[in-house]
Scaffold this motif. Sequence first.
Motif, mmCIF file in Angstrom:
data_model
loop_
_atom_site.group_PDB
_atom_site.id
_atom_site.type_symbol
_atom_site.label_atom_id
_atom_site.label_comp_id
_atom_site.label_asym_id
_atom_site.label_seq_id
_atom_site.Cartn_x
_atom_site.Cartn_y
_atom_site.Cartn_z
ATOM 1 N N ARG A 1 68.857 7.356 54.024
ATOM 2 C CA ARG A 1 67.737 6.455 53.782
ATOM 3 C C ARG A 1 66.827 6.455 55.001
ATOM 4 O O ARG A 1 67.295 6.463 56.146
ATOM 5 C CB ARG A 1 68.211 5.022 53.506
ATOM 6 N N GLY A 2 65.527 6.420 54.732
ATOM 7 C CA GLY A 2 64.547 6.464 55.805
ATOM 8 C C GLY A 2 64.614 5.234 56.694
ATOM 9 O O GLY A 2 64.847 4.125 56.228
ATOM 10 N N ARG A 3 64.421 5.479 57.967
ATOM 11 C CA ARG A 3 64.302 4.379 58.917
ATOM 12 C C ARG A 3 63.297 4.773 59.983
ATOM 13 O O ARG A 3 62.966 5.944 60.154
ATOM 14 C CB ARG A 3 65.650 3.979 59.510
ATOM 15 N N GLN A 4 62.775 3.777 60.673
ATOM 16 C CA GLN A 4 61.764 4.007 61.696
ATOM 17 C C GLN A 4 62.394 3.963 63.083
ATOM 18 O O GLN A 4 63.391 3.266 63.308
ATOM 19 C CB GLN A 4 60.667 2.939 61.583
ATOM 20 N N LEU A 5 61.809 4.702 63.995
ATOM 21 C CA LEU A 5 62.242 4.720 65.396
ATOM 22 C C LEU A 5 62.078 3.322 65.998
ATOM 23 O O LEU A 5 61.028 2.704 65.873
ATOM 24 C CB LEU A 5 61.394 5.731 66.173
ATOM 25 N N TRP A 6 63.155 2.853 66.651
ATOM 26 C CA TRP A 6 63.155 1.541 67.286
ATOM 27 C C TRP A 6 63.442 1.689 68.772
ATOM 28 O O TRP A 6 64.049 2.669 69.191
ATOM 29 C CB TRP A 6 64.221 0.648 66.652
ATOM 30 N N PRO A 7 63.053 0.708 69.600
ATOM 31 C CA PRO A 7 63.313 0.791 71.048
ATOM 32 C C PRO A 7 64.789 1.038 71.387
ATOM 33 O O PRO A 7 65.093 1.780 72.319
ATOM 34 C CB PRO A 7 62.833 -0.565 71.581
ATOM 35 N N GLN A 8 65.719 0.455 70.630
ATOM 36 C CA GLN A 8 67.140 0.644 70.943
ATOM 37 C C GLN A 8 67.591 2.097 70.754
ATOM 38 O O GLN A 8 68.587 2.521 71.331
ATOM 39 C CB GLN A 8 68.041 -0.318 70.159
ATOM 40 N N ASP A 9 66.857 2.875 69.946
ATOM 41 C CA ASP A 9 67.209 4.283 69.781
ATOM 42 C C ASP A 9 67.121 5.041 71.100
ATOM 43 O O ASP A 9 67.870 5.985 71.328
ATOM 44 C CB ASP A 9 66.308 4.951 68.734
ATOM 45 N N TYR A 10 66.229 4.607 71.973
ATOM 46 C CA TYR A 10 66.073 5.246 73.284
ATOM 47 C C TYR A 10 67.266 4.958 74.199
ATOM 48 O O TYR A 10 67.477 5.645 75.184
ATOM 49 C CB TYR A 10 64.789 4.770 73.971
ATOM 50 N N ARG A 11 68.025 3.926 73.867
ATOM 51 C CA ARG A 11 69.226 3.579 74.633
ATOM 52 C C ARG A 11 70.499 4.095 73.960
ATOM 53 O O ARG A 11 71.487 4.361 74.627
ATOM 54 C CB ARG A 11 69.321 2.063 74.805
ATOM 55 N N ASN A 12 70.460 4.227 72.638
ATOM 56 C CA ASN A 12 71.667 4.585 71.882
ATOM 57 C C ASN A 12 71.862 6.083 71.663
ATOM 58 O O ASN A 12 72.909 6.489 71.164
ATOM 59 C CB ASN A 12 71.653 3.879 70.525
ATOM 60 N N PHE A 13 70.865 6.889 72.004
ATOM 61 C CA PHE A 13 70.959 8.340 71.814
ATOM 62 C C PHE A 13 70.720 9.050 73.135
ATOM 63 O O PHE A 13 70.089 8.516 74.040
ATOM 64 C CB PHE A 13 69.947 8.808 70.753
ATOM 65 N N ASP A 14 71.251 10.277 73.216
ATOM 66 C CA ASP A 14 71.043 11.105 74.408
ATOM 67 C C ASP A 14 69.760 11.912 74.306
ATOM 68 O O ASP A 14 69.066 12.121 75.292
ATOM 69 C CB ASP A 14 72.238 12.063 74.587
ATOM 70 N N TRP A 15 69.478 12.406 73.095
ATOM 71 C CA TRP A 15 68.307 13.252 72.857
ATOM 72 C C TRP A 15 67.576 12.803 71.609
ATOM 73 O O TRP A 15 68.203 12.554 70.571
ATOM 74 C CB TRP A 15 68.726 14.715 72.676
ATOM 75 N N LEU A 16 66.248 12.725 71.701
ATOM 76 C CA LEU A 16 65.371 12.532 70.562
ATOM 77 C C LEU A 16 64.694 13.878 70.343
ATOM 78 O O LEU A 16 63.866 14.306 71.146
ATOM 79 C CB LEU A 16 64.342 11.437 70.831
ATOM 80 N N LEU A 17 65.102 14.578 69.285
ATOM 81 C CA LEU A 17 64.646 15.941 69.023
ATOM 82 C C LEU A 17 63.604 15.911 67.913
ATOM 83 O O LEU A 17 63.908 15.560 66.775
ATOM 84 C CB LEU A 17 65.845 16.818 68.652
ATOM 85 N N CYS A 18 62.386 16.266 68.267
ATOM 86 C CA CYS A 18 61.226 16.077 67.394
ATOM 87 C C CYS A 18 60.843 17.347 66.644
ATOM 88 O O CYS A 18 60.937 18.458 67.175
ATOM 89 C CB CYS A 18 60.043 15.601 68.222
ATOM 90 N N THR A 38 58.266 5.274 74.769
ATOM 91 C CA THR A 38 59.488 5.203 75.567
ATOM 92 C C THR A 38 59.546 3.911 76.379
ATOM 93 O O THR A 38 58.674 3.669 77.214
ATOM 94 C CB THR A 38 59.593 6.418 76.518
ATOM 95 N N PRO A 39 60.567 3.083 76.147
ATOM 96 C CA PRO A 39 60.697 1.852 76.929
ATOM 97 C C PRO A 39 61.209 2.144 78.343
ATOM 98 O O PRO A 39 61.777 3.210 78.609
ATOM 99 C CB PRO A 39 61.725 1.027 76.141
ATOM 100 N N ALA A 40 61.010 1.189 79.232
ATOM 101 C CA ALA A 40 61.391 1.358 80.635
ATOM 102 C C ALA A 40 62.880 1.621 80.811
ATOM 103 O O ALA A 40 63.283 2.340 81.732
ATOM 104 C CB ALA A 40 60.973 0.133 81.440
ATOM 105 N N ASP A 41 63.709 1.065 79.932
ATOM 106 C CA ASP A 41 65.163 1.219 80.086
ATOM 107 C C ASP A 41 65.734 2.366 79.251
ATOM 108 O O ASP A 41 66.943 2.407 78.995
ATOM 109 C CB ASP A 41 65.876 -0.089 79.746
ATOM 110 N N ALA A 42 64.905 3.293 78.870
ATOM 111 C CA ALA A 42 65.350 4.422 78.034
ATOM 112 C C ALA A 42 66.352 5.283 78.790
ATOM 113 O O ALA A 42 66.229 5.491 79.992
ATOM 114 C CB ALA A 42 64.158 5.264 77.615
ATOM 115 N N ARG A 43 67.353 5.778 78.046
ATOM 116 C CA ARG A 43 68.279 6.759 78.615
ATOM 117 C C ARG A 43 68.113 8.101 77.925
ATOM 118 O O ARG A 43 68.497 9.125 78.450
ATOM 119 C CB ARG A 43 69.721 6.264 78.540
ATOM 120 N N ALA A 44 67.540 8.089 76.727
ATOM 121 C CA ALA A 44 67.369 9.316 75.952
ATOM 122 C C ALA A 44 66.265 10.184 76.541
ATOM 123 O O ALA A 44 65.275 9.689 77.065
ATOM 124 C CB ALA A 44 67.029 8.982 74.498
ATOM 125 N N GLN A 45 66.475 11.477 76.419
ATOM 126 C CA GLN A 45 65.438 12.449 76.734
ATOM 127 C C GLN A 45 64.828 12.904 75.420
ATOM 128 O O GLN A 45 65.440 12.753 74.366
ATOM 129 C CB GLN A 45 66.044 13.637 77.479
#
Length: 163
Positions: free
Chosen positions: A72-89, A102-109
């Motif tokens: 099911r479709g979902r939209q990118l949320w700020p927590q995704d930047y903390r919960n994933f290692d890579w956002l592959l576009c 990208t939020p200030a506390d992002a861990r994802a690349q």
Amino acid sequence: MPDMRLLIVCLGNICRSPMAEGVIRARIEASPLAGRVKVDSVGTGHWHVGDPPDPRAIATAARHGVDISGLRGRQLWPQDYRNFDWLLCADKSNLRAVRARTPADARAQSALLLDWAGVEPDGEVPDPYTGELRDFEHVWGLLDRAADGVVRRLQRELDGRFV
């Protein structure tokens, strides 16, 4: 907890990213990486939140032995930047959108999927949404190659973690 968490990103999360999620997940589960990598997908836009993938995407994946009908479709949320290692576009437009949010506390690349997977430097997955079934097949071919590249890369990168 998985050793690597990948989030595949496209515009609406009903064509490219769910097909990519399906084929990458299937390839990982059939490899020594099974259980070690989490794969999910999102869209940068909100139009298809809660919707199943496009029927043409479901049919294309099914022809190749991958069932994405339950996604099911979902939209990118700020927590995704903390919960994933890579956002592959899928493409440069979505990569720009991901990086702009990208939020200030992002861990994802973030990176282009085809480039990260070693398929095509600076390569983009075209959006088949306004096209025909052959466009979905073309995209599947790119994503199939990307899935192989993802597994190869992760096996190299994660090898040391499992010794």
